[in-house]
Design a protein around this motif. Sequence first.
Motif, short mmCIF file in Angstrom:
data_model
loop_
_atom_site.label_atom_id
_atom_site.label_comp_id
_atom_site.label_asym_id
_atom_site.label_seq_id
_atom_site.Cartn_x
_atom_site.Cartn_y
_atom_site.Cartn_z
N ILE A 110 45.05 -34.46 14.16
CA ILE A 110 44.99 -33.77 12.86
C ILE A 110 45.39 -34.73 11.73
N ILE A 111 46.46 -35.48 11.95
CA ILE A 111 46.91 -36.42 10.91
C ILE A 111 45.86 -37.52 10.71
N ASP A 157 42.67 -37.20 11.13
CA ASP A 157 41.55 -36.59 10.41
C ASP A 157 41.87 -36.45 8.91
N ARG A 158 43.10 -36.07 8.61
CA ARG A 158 43.48 -35.95 7.19
C ARG A 158 43.42 -37.30 6.48
N ASP A 196 39.79 -38.18 5.91
CA ASP A 196 39.18 -37.42 4.80
C ASP A 196 39.61 -37.98 3.44
N LEU A 197 40.90 -38.34 3.33
CA LEU A 197 41.40 -38.90 2.07
C LEU A 197 40.78 -40.28 1.82
N PRO A 243 49.78 -36.71 4.39
CA PRO A 243 48.87 -36.24 5.44
C PRO A 243 49.59 -35.81 6.73
#
Length: 328
Positions: free
Chosen positions: A272-273, A275-276, A279-280, A295
């Motif tokens: 999850i981290i 992916d964040r 995305d950023l 994130p």
Amino acid sequence: MLRVISPGTIAVAALATVSSLAAQQPPGTNLEVLQLRPNFYMIAGVGANVAFQVGVDGVVVVDSGSASSADAVVAAIKKVTPQPIRYVIDTSADPDHVGGNAKVAKAGQTLFTGSGGAGIAANFLGGGASILAAEEVLARMSGPSGQPSPFPLEAWPTETFNLPRKYMYLNGEGIEIFHQPAAHTDGDAMVFFRRSDVVVAGEVFDTRAFPVIDIAKGGSIQGEIAALQKLVDTAIPSVPIVSREEGTLIVPGHGRICDQLDVVDYRDMVTIIRDRVRDLMKQGLTLEQIQAASPARGYTRRYGSDTGSWTTNNFVEAIYRSMNKKPQ
Ligand SMILES: [Zn+2]
């Protein structure tokens, strides 16, 4: 203090004792021995978690702990069994995992007589236990030629491998060693004791903190997630009878004993981290802007740190740099 805990109490004891180990105490003075299986033990409180298998062939040790705890590790093993230590398997070249190599190996005795695999006398270092690791670990421990080695010769692996899967059959069970080529570093190994049903994960899995991804030593977020996935794929949870609390045990590099579902949660958290951050990055943010966007939110209380050698910002930066690297 040295306590041996029986298998009947392991579910509760592992949680209670391992998590209560205070870091303030000098290493080795508060170590605890946990019996995970009839022939399988873990030592906590000696740097990294140390695991060992006992049987008619002798003792197979995974990681040797920090240098300052080496005597205590040897004493703890000797208290459990009179059998000689035959192997030390290193999961990385980190000092808290290999610091005890020389003393633990010297306290043991090689399985081999005469010449070793490469035509070198197996007892050329005095006949101590063999030290086995991925070849990158030897390179790291011996250091570049012409410069002083970070570790003494006696601590270096005596046997290396460069295959994704190295195996042995000792004490009546298959032992599989999975090389992870780009996770925490380039030389990580996870060790699976198939009959005992225990996986020793090494530094790729730390129940107390975000995983340390050492880019300079060949680590990467992609390889870290792949290593966690390999752990998930190797272990089996207590299904369909969940209430039995059985299943594969996973010994993390640091922290408490886990089962497969714990690794699933940890893998999901890291993913999850990642992916964040990705995305950023796609939005064109700089590293500083990404760090400021937090994130890792939702996980920092449990795993994060603002101080010390591995902060939340260090972790986010390692993800960022991994993603910026072109695939090789
Ligand atoms: Zn460690």
